[in-house]
Structures are given as C-alpha cells and as structure tokens.
Design a protein around this motif. Sequence first.
Motif, PDB file in Angstrom:
ATOM      1  N   GLY A  39       0.800  -1.208   0.000  1.00 21.81           N
ATOM      2  CA  GLY A  39       0.000   0.000   0.000  1.00 21.81           C
ATOM      3  C   GLY A  39       0.837   1.264   0.000  1.00 21.81           C
ATOM      4  O   GLY A  39       2.057   1.259   0.146  1.00 21.81           O
ATOM      5  N   PHE A  40       0.160   2.377  -0.188  1.00 21.37           N
ATOM      6  CA  PHE A  40       0.811   3.686  -0.243  1.00 21.37           C
ATOM      7  C   PHE A  40       1.534   4.007   1.054  1.00 21.37           C
ATOM      8  O   PHE A  40       2.659   4.506   1.035  1.00 21.37           O
ATOM      9  CB  PHE A  40      -0.226   4.766  -0.555  1.00 21.37           C
ATOM     10  N   PHE A  41       0.919   3.707   2.176  1.00 23.29           N
ATOM     11  CA  PHE A  41       1.549   4.015   3.461  1.00 23.29           C
ATOM     12  C   PHE A  41       2.792   3.155   3.680  1.00 23.29           C
ATOM     13  O   PHE A  41       3.788   3.622   4.222  1.00 23.29           O
ATOM     14  CB  PHE A  41       0.553   3.868   4.613  1.00 23.29           C
ATOM     15  N   HIS A  42       2.743   1.914   3.229  1.00 21.92           N
ATOM     16  CA  HIS A  42       3.926   1.062   3.306  1.00 21.92           C
ATOM     17  C   HIS A  42       5.024   1.626   2.395  1.00 21.92           C
ATOM     18  O   HIS A  42       6.206   1.635   2.766  1.00 21.92           O
ATOM     19  CB  HIS A  42       3.577  -0.363   2.888  1.00 21.92           C
ATOM     20  N   TYR A  43       4.653   2.113   1.237  1.00 18.91           N
ATOM     21  CA  TYR A  43       5.593   2.723   0.300  1.00 18.91           C
ATOM     22  C   TYR A  43       6.257   3.945   0.922  1.00 18.91           C
ATOM     23  O   TYR A  43       7.473   4.116   0.831  1.00 18.91           O
ATOM     24  CB  TYR A  43       4.852   3.099  -0.984  1.00 18.91           C
ATOM     25  N   ARG A  44       5.481   4.796   1.578  1.00 20.77           N
ATOM     26  CA  ARG A  44       6.046   5.997   2.225  1.00 20.77           C
ATOM     27  C   ARG A  44       6.995   5.608   3.352  1.00 20.77           C
ATOM     28  O   ARG A  44       8.025   6.239   3.547  1.00 20.77           O
ATOM     29  CB  ARG A  44       4.929   6.893   2.763  1.00 20.77           C
ATOM     30  N   LYS A  45       6.654   4.581   4.096  1.00 16.81           N
ATOM     31  CA  LYS A  45       7.524   4.102   5.174  1.00 16.81           C
ATOM     32  C   LYS A  45       8.856   3.611   4.604  1.00 16.81           C
ATOM     33  O   LYS A  45       9.930   3.909   5.152  1.00 16.81           O
ATOM     34  CB  LYS A  45       6.827   2.986   5.943  1.00 16.81           C
ATOM     35  N   LEU A  46       8.807   2.886   3.502  1.00 16.77           N
ATOM     36  CA  LEU A  46      10.027   2.405   2.860  1.00 16.77           C
ATOM     37  C   LEU A  46      10.863   3.560   2.310  1.00 16.77           C
ATOM     38  O   LEU A  46      12.095   3.535   2.388  1.00 16.77           O
ATOM     39  CB  LEU A  46       9.689   1.418   1.741  1.00 16.77           C
ATOM     40  N   GLN A  47      10.215   4.583   1.769  1.00 17.28           N
ATOM     41  CA  GLN A  47      10.944   5.754   1.273  1.00 17.28           C
ATOM     42  C   GLN A  47      11.686   6.437   2.414  1.00 17.28           C
ATOM     43  O   GLN A  47      12.841   6.842   2.269  1.00 17.28           O
ATOM     44  CB  GLN A  47       9.989   6.754   0.597  1.00 17.28           C
ATOM     45  N   VAL A  51      15.827   6.983   3.004  1.00 18.90           N
ATOM     46  CA  VAL A  51      16.495   8.245   3.346  1.00 18.90           C
ATOM     47  C   VAL A  51      17.368   8.063   4.584  1.00 18.90           C
ATOM     48  O   VAL A  51      18.532   8.493   4.619  1.00 18.90           O
ATOM     49  CB  VAL A  51      15.444   9.365   3.564  1.00 18.90           C
ATOM     50  N   THR A  52      16.833   7.409   5.600  1.00 21.77           N
ATOM     51  CA  THR A  52      17.583   7.183   6.832  1.00 21.77           C
ATOM     52  C   THR A  52      18.826   6.334   6.577  1.00 21.77           C
ATOM     53  O   THR A  52      19.915   6.657   7.063  1.00 21.77           O
ATOM     54  CB  THR A  52      16.687   6.488   7.875  1.00 21.77           C
ATOM     55  N   LEU A  53      18.676   5.267   5.805  1.00 19.58           N
ATOM     56  CA  LEU A  53      19.813   4.393   5.516  1.00 19.58           C
ATOM     57  C   LEU A  53      20.855   5.088   4.647  1.00 19.58           C
ATOM     58  O   LEU A  53      22.060   4.859   4.816  1.00 19.58           O
ATOM     59  CB  LEU A  53      19.332   3.103   4.848  1.00 19.58           C
ATOM     60  N   THR A  54      20.427   5.958   3.744  1.00 20.55           N
ATOM     61  CA  THR A  54      21.367   6.714   2.929  1.00 20.55           C
ATOM     62  C   THR A  54      22.193   7.656   3.791  1.00 20.55           C
ATOM     63  O   THR A  54      23.412   7.770   3.616  1.00 20.55           O
ATOM     64  CB  THR A  54      20.612   7.497   1.843  1.00 20.55           C
ATOM     65  N   GLN A  55      21.545   8.318   4.730  1.00 16.17           N
ATOM     66  CA  GLN A  55      22.272   9.210   5.646  1.00 16.17           C
ATOM     67  C   GLN A  55      23.246   8.417   6.511  1.00 16.17           C
ATOM     68  O   GLN A  55      24.391   8.844   6.725  1.00 16.17           O
ATOM     69  CB  GLN A  55      21.290   9.982   6.532  1.00 16.17           C
ATOM     70  N   GLU A  56      22.812   7.278   7.000  1.00 14.78           N
ATOM     71  CA  GLU A  56      23.675   6.428   7.819  1.00 14.78           C
ATOM     72  C   GLU A  56      24.866   5.927   7.004  1.00 14.78           C
ATOM     73  O   GLU A  56      25.998   5.883   7.491  1.00 14.78           O
ATOM     74  CB  GLU A  56      22.877   5.244   8.369  1.00 14.78           C
ATOM     75  N   ASN A  57      24.619   5.583   5.748  1.00  9.24           N
ATOM     76  CA  ASN A  57      25.681   5.120   4.871  1.00  9.24           C
ATOM     77  C   ASN A  57      26.717   6.227   4.645  1.00  9.24           C
ATOM     78  O   ASN A  57      27.926   5.965   4.689  1.00  9.24           O
ATOM     79  CB  ASN A  57      25.098   4.652   3.539  1.00  9.24           C
ATOM     80  N   ALA A  58      26.271   7.447   4.421  1.00  9.30           N
ATOM     81  CA  ALA A  58      27.195   8.569   4.226  1.00  9.30           C
ATOM     82  C   ALA A  58      28.025   8.806   5.485  1.00  9.30           C
ATOM     83  O   ALA A  58      29.233   9.058   5.405  1.00  9.30           O
ATOM     84  CB  ALA A  58      26.413   9.821   3.853  1.00  9.30           C
ATOM     85  N   ARG A  59      27.385   8.712   6.651  1.00 11.88           N
ATOM     86  CA  ARG A  59      28.107   8.905   7.911  1.00 11.88           C
ATOM     87  C   ARG A  59      29.159   7.811   8.101  1.00 11.88           C
ATOM     88  O   ARG A  59      30.300   8.092   8.487  1.00 11.88           O
ATOM     89  CB  ARG A  59      27.124   8.898   9.084  1.00 11.88           C
ATOM     90  N   LEU A  60      28.796   6.584   7.789  1.00  4.85           N
ATOM     91  CA  LEU A  60      29.744   5.475   7.942  1.00  4.85           C
ATOM     92  C   LEU A  60      30.895   5.570   6.937  1.00  4.85           C
ATOM     93  O   LEU A  60      32.031   5.223   7.266  1.00  4.85           O
ATOM     94  CB  LEU A  60      29.014   4.141   7.806  1.00  4.85           C
TER      95      LEU A  60
END
Length: 108
Positions: A39-47, A51-60
């Motif tokens: 569903g759309f809400f699941h899609y937004r949660k994954l998006q 974003v969170t994992l991308t930021q964590e990846n840049a920090r690491l």
Amino acid sequence: MAIRNKEDDKRHDRRILWILGAVVVFFSLLWILFAPGRGFFHYRKLQQEIVTLTQENARLEAKNIELSEDIKRLQSDDTYLEEVARKKHGLLKKNETVYEFETPKKKQ
C-alpha cells in the motif's frame, strides 16, 4: 400491484450501477492505501527508511575514510604512534615512572 414502466427500470438499474461502481472505487482506494506490504503508506515508510539508511551510509563512509587515514598515519608516523600509545593505552617508555596526584579539594 403497480406496473413499472421501462423508464423507471432504466433509472433504477443506473442507480444500482452507480452505487456498485462507487463501492468498487471506494474499496479499490482502500486497497491502494492500506494493502499489506504494497500500500501507499507502506511505500512511504520504505521511502523514509531509504532516506535514513542513505544518511547512515554517508556517515559510515566518512568514518571509514577517517579511520583509514588514522591507520595510514599510525603506520608511517612514529611520533603519532607514540602519542596514541601514551594517551589512549597508558604505555610508558623504558625507565619512565608515572606519578598521579590528586587535586586538592576545596574546603567549604
């Protein structure tokens, strides 16, 4: 019993079709919004998770670069190696003695 004419039957059939169509559209929208795992809400949660994992990846990655530079410096700079050994690990040179003094406490 009253006899219906054909006009009334057509209007009644159209009304039923409109109601059925509205119900189908309503449940389709509900499915699009709340479908488990799709569903759309699941899609937004994954998006947001992306974003969170991308930021964590840049920090690491930045931390990894910093550690790589620190490793190179430890391998090539003896004075830095000695400084780290003294500060971080409390190592001493031969014939060195450490004296630790307690700071005097102020009387109140």
